[in-house]
Design an enzyme around this catalytic site. Structure first.
Site, short mmCIF file in Angstrom:
data_model
loop_
_atom_site.label_atom_id
_atom_site.label_comp_id
_atom_site.label_asym_id
_atom_site.label_seq_id
_atom_site.Cartn_x
_atom_site.Cartn_y
_atom_site.Cartn_z
N GLY A 124 -6.75 20.65 -10.93
CA GLY A 124 -7.41 20.67 -9.62
C GLY A 124 -7.38 19.31 -8.96
O GLY A 124 -8.21 18.45 -9.25
N LEU A 125 -6.44 19.12 -8.05
CA LEU A 125 -6.30 17.85 -7.33
C LEU A 125 -6.46 18.04 -5.82
O LEU A 125 -7.27 17.37 -5.18
CB LEU A 125 -4.93 17.23 -7.65
CG LEU A 125 -4.55 15.98 -6.86
CD1 LEU A 125 -5.51 14.83 -7.16
CD2 LEU A 125 -3.11 15.57 -7.18
N PRO A 128 -9.08 20.29 0.92
CA PRO A 128 -8.81 20.46 2.35
C PRO A 128 -8.46 19.16 3.06
O PRO A 128 -7.62 19.14 3.96
CB PRO A 128 -10.12 21.05 2.89
CG PRO A 128 -10.69 21.80 1.72
CD PRO A 128 -10.33 20.98 0.52
N ILE A 157 -4.51 25.76 -5.82
CA ILE A 157 -4.41 25.39 -7.22
C ILE A 157 -3.63 26.45 -8.01
O ILE A 157 -4.07 27.60 -8.15
CB ILE A 157 -5.81 25.19 -7.85
CG1 ILE A 157 -6.61 24.18 -7.02
CG2 ILE A 157 -5.68 24.76 -9.29
CD1 ILE A 157 -5.94 22.84 -6.83
N THR A 158 -2.48 26.07 -8.51
CA THR A 158 -1.64 26.96 -9.31
C THR A 158 -2.37 27.33 -10.60
O THR A 158 -2.90 26.45 -11.29
CB THR A 158 -0.30 26.29 -9.63
OG1 THR A 158 0.36 25.94 -8.41
CG2 THR A 158 0.60 27.23 -10.43
N GLN A 334 23.21 33.63 3.35
CA GLN A 334 24.28 33.69 4.35
C GLN A 334 25.52 34.37 3.79
O GLN A 334 26.17 35.18 4.48
CB GLN A 334 24.63 32.28 4.83
CG GLN A 334 25.53 32.22 6.04
CD GLN A 334 24.82 32.68 7.32
OE1 GLN A 334 23.59 32.73 7.36
NE2 GLN A 334 25.58 33.03 8.33
N GLY A 337 25.03 37.96 3.71
CA GLY A 337 24.86 38.54 5.04
C GLY A 337 23.62 39.41 5.13
O GLY A 337 22.54 39.04 4.67
N GLU A 361 3.55 19.12 -5.65
CA GLU A 361 3.68 17.94 -6.51
C GLU A 361 4.35 16.77 -5.78
O GLU A 361 5.16 16.05 -6.34
CB GLU A 361 4.43 18.29 -7.79
CG GLU A 361 3.65 19.28 -8.64
CD GLU A 361 4.16 19.42 -10.05
OE1 GLU A 361 4.56 18.40 -10.64
OE2 GLU A 361 4.16 20.54 -10.57
#
Length: 377
Positions: A124-125, A128, A157-158, A334, A337, A361
């Site tokens: 948790g880094l 907001p 947070i992943t 691309q 297509g 990250e």
């Protein structure tokens, strides 16, 4: 210079490749569509020792090196970008800080179950008001007797909604912007998970807001020295950038392989489109850039394993590999297509997954700042 992998590194790569092909790839499209986090696969990876590749056996790990771990991230990412992202976050961001800065008690209590697959971890880094400016952290931790009391919230947070253990940063010296790191069990009263995010890609990876309302943890859950959290997470992110660059290589390889196979079998104007120079040039550029990105990843990982400085090479690898991955997936769409735009083929998923790696990250802009500072600018 020796560019060959060791026997052990090849064995790990091949084992993870076989596991991912059997247990992950067949379900990747469904997990993406349903936003399913495959917790059962993580338990299996733990049993195989994959969640603890770079950690000693004493802490539930496999005793491997960063190169071996990056090879594993690449192979899991090849099968499913979202699963690869959650795997990388678990090992690089949740386990690694505890291994690097934890006490022996913390390693036995928290790292061991994480590395062996008994628990899932998160880091948790981001907040907001604290993204690229991680020093702008507003979550606080105050000491009350034998406890720390944490208040605030973390976003994007992943693994946040599925984790049992979270390493979280919080302001502990507001007068001097002192930040510390803490280990928090998610069953602690006052901890809760916010509303799930609706995401463009990496949909098999859980991403959540974490809310801390008077969360009380033991004083012993301070990770490393007081007010040293900023330096700790910068170091943690260096290793994470190498691993997430490996994830970019895996996703790009998968998109390239699909595009190459499609170009060889798709017939237009009486011949396969792989015979047209325009398509050949796209494929040549894609193959070249994947190879260069992989070399950058392996060099950075090798420097780490040799105990040498690798921060600059980590930034090189993360920046080049992430932008290469987006370009490769774009060109894969691309080449296919209209089919490339449809869910019948995996390249549209790869394209959506790729963009996150330019953001998470450390954004591409931050990587360029890191490189510029190493140049003395």
């Amino acid at each position: 210079m020796d560019f060959d992998l060791t026997r052990e590194q090849r064995m790990i790569r091949d084992m993870v490749r076989d596991f991912a092909a059997a247990e992950i790839a067949p379900h990747a499209a469904e997990w993406d569509q349903t936003e399913h986090f495959p917790v059962e696969v993580f338990h299996k990876m733990g049993q195989l020792g994959l969640l603890g590749i770079p950690f000693p056996e004493a802490y539930g790990g496999s005793g491997g090196d960063l190169i071996s771990y990056c090879l594993a991230v690449e192979e899991i990412g090849y099968a499913c970008g979202g699963t690869g992202l959650s795997y990388e976050a678990h090992v690089s961001l949740a386990c690694m800080p505890i291994y690097l800065y934890g006490t022996e008690q913390q390693k036995q209590q928290y790292l061991k179950p994480l590395a062996s697959g008994q628990a899932i971890g998160a880091f948790g880094l981001t907040e907001p008001g604290a993204g690229s400016d991680a020093g702008g952290t507003r979550t606080t931790a105050r000491r009350e007797g034998d406890e720390w009391v944490i208040n605030g919230n973390k976003i994007f947070i992943t693994n946040g909604g599925v984790a049992q253990i979270v390493v979280v940063t919080a302001l502990t010296n507001p007068d001097d912007r002192g930040i510390s790191a803490f280990i928090v069990s998610t069953d602690t009263p006052g901890f809760r998970v916010g509303k799930p995010y609706e995401k463009l890609g990496m949909r098999a990876s859980n991403t959540a807001e974490l809310i801390f309302e008077d969360v009380r943890i033991p004083a012993d859950n301070l990770l490393g020295p007081l007010n040293a959290g900023f330096r700790q997470f910068l170091s943690t992110l260096d290793g994470g950038r190498v691993a997430i660059a490996a994830l970019a290589v895996g996703i790009a390889r998968s998109a390239f392989d699909t595009a190459l196979a499609y170009a060889k079998q798709r017939v237009q104007f009486g011949q396969s489109i792989s015979k047209f120079q325009a398509i050949q040039h796209k494929l040549a550029d894609m193959a070249m850039q994947i190879e260069l990105a992989k070399n950058a990843v392996l060099k950075a990982a090798w420097l780490h394993d040799q105990g040498r400085p690798f921060s600059l090479q980590a930034a090189y690898a993360k920046l080049f590999a992430s932008e290469m991955c987006t370009r490769t997936c774009d060109q894969a769409v691309q080449i296919l297509g209209g089919n490339g735009y449809m869910r019948e083929y995996p390249v549209e998923r790869h394209y959506r997954d790729a963009k996150l790696i330019e953001i998470g990250e450390g954004t591409s802009e931050v990587q360029r700042l890191v490189i510029a500072r190493h140049l003395g600018c």
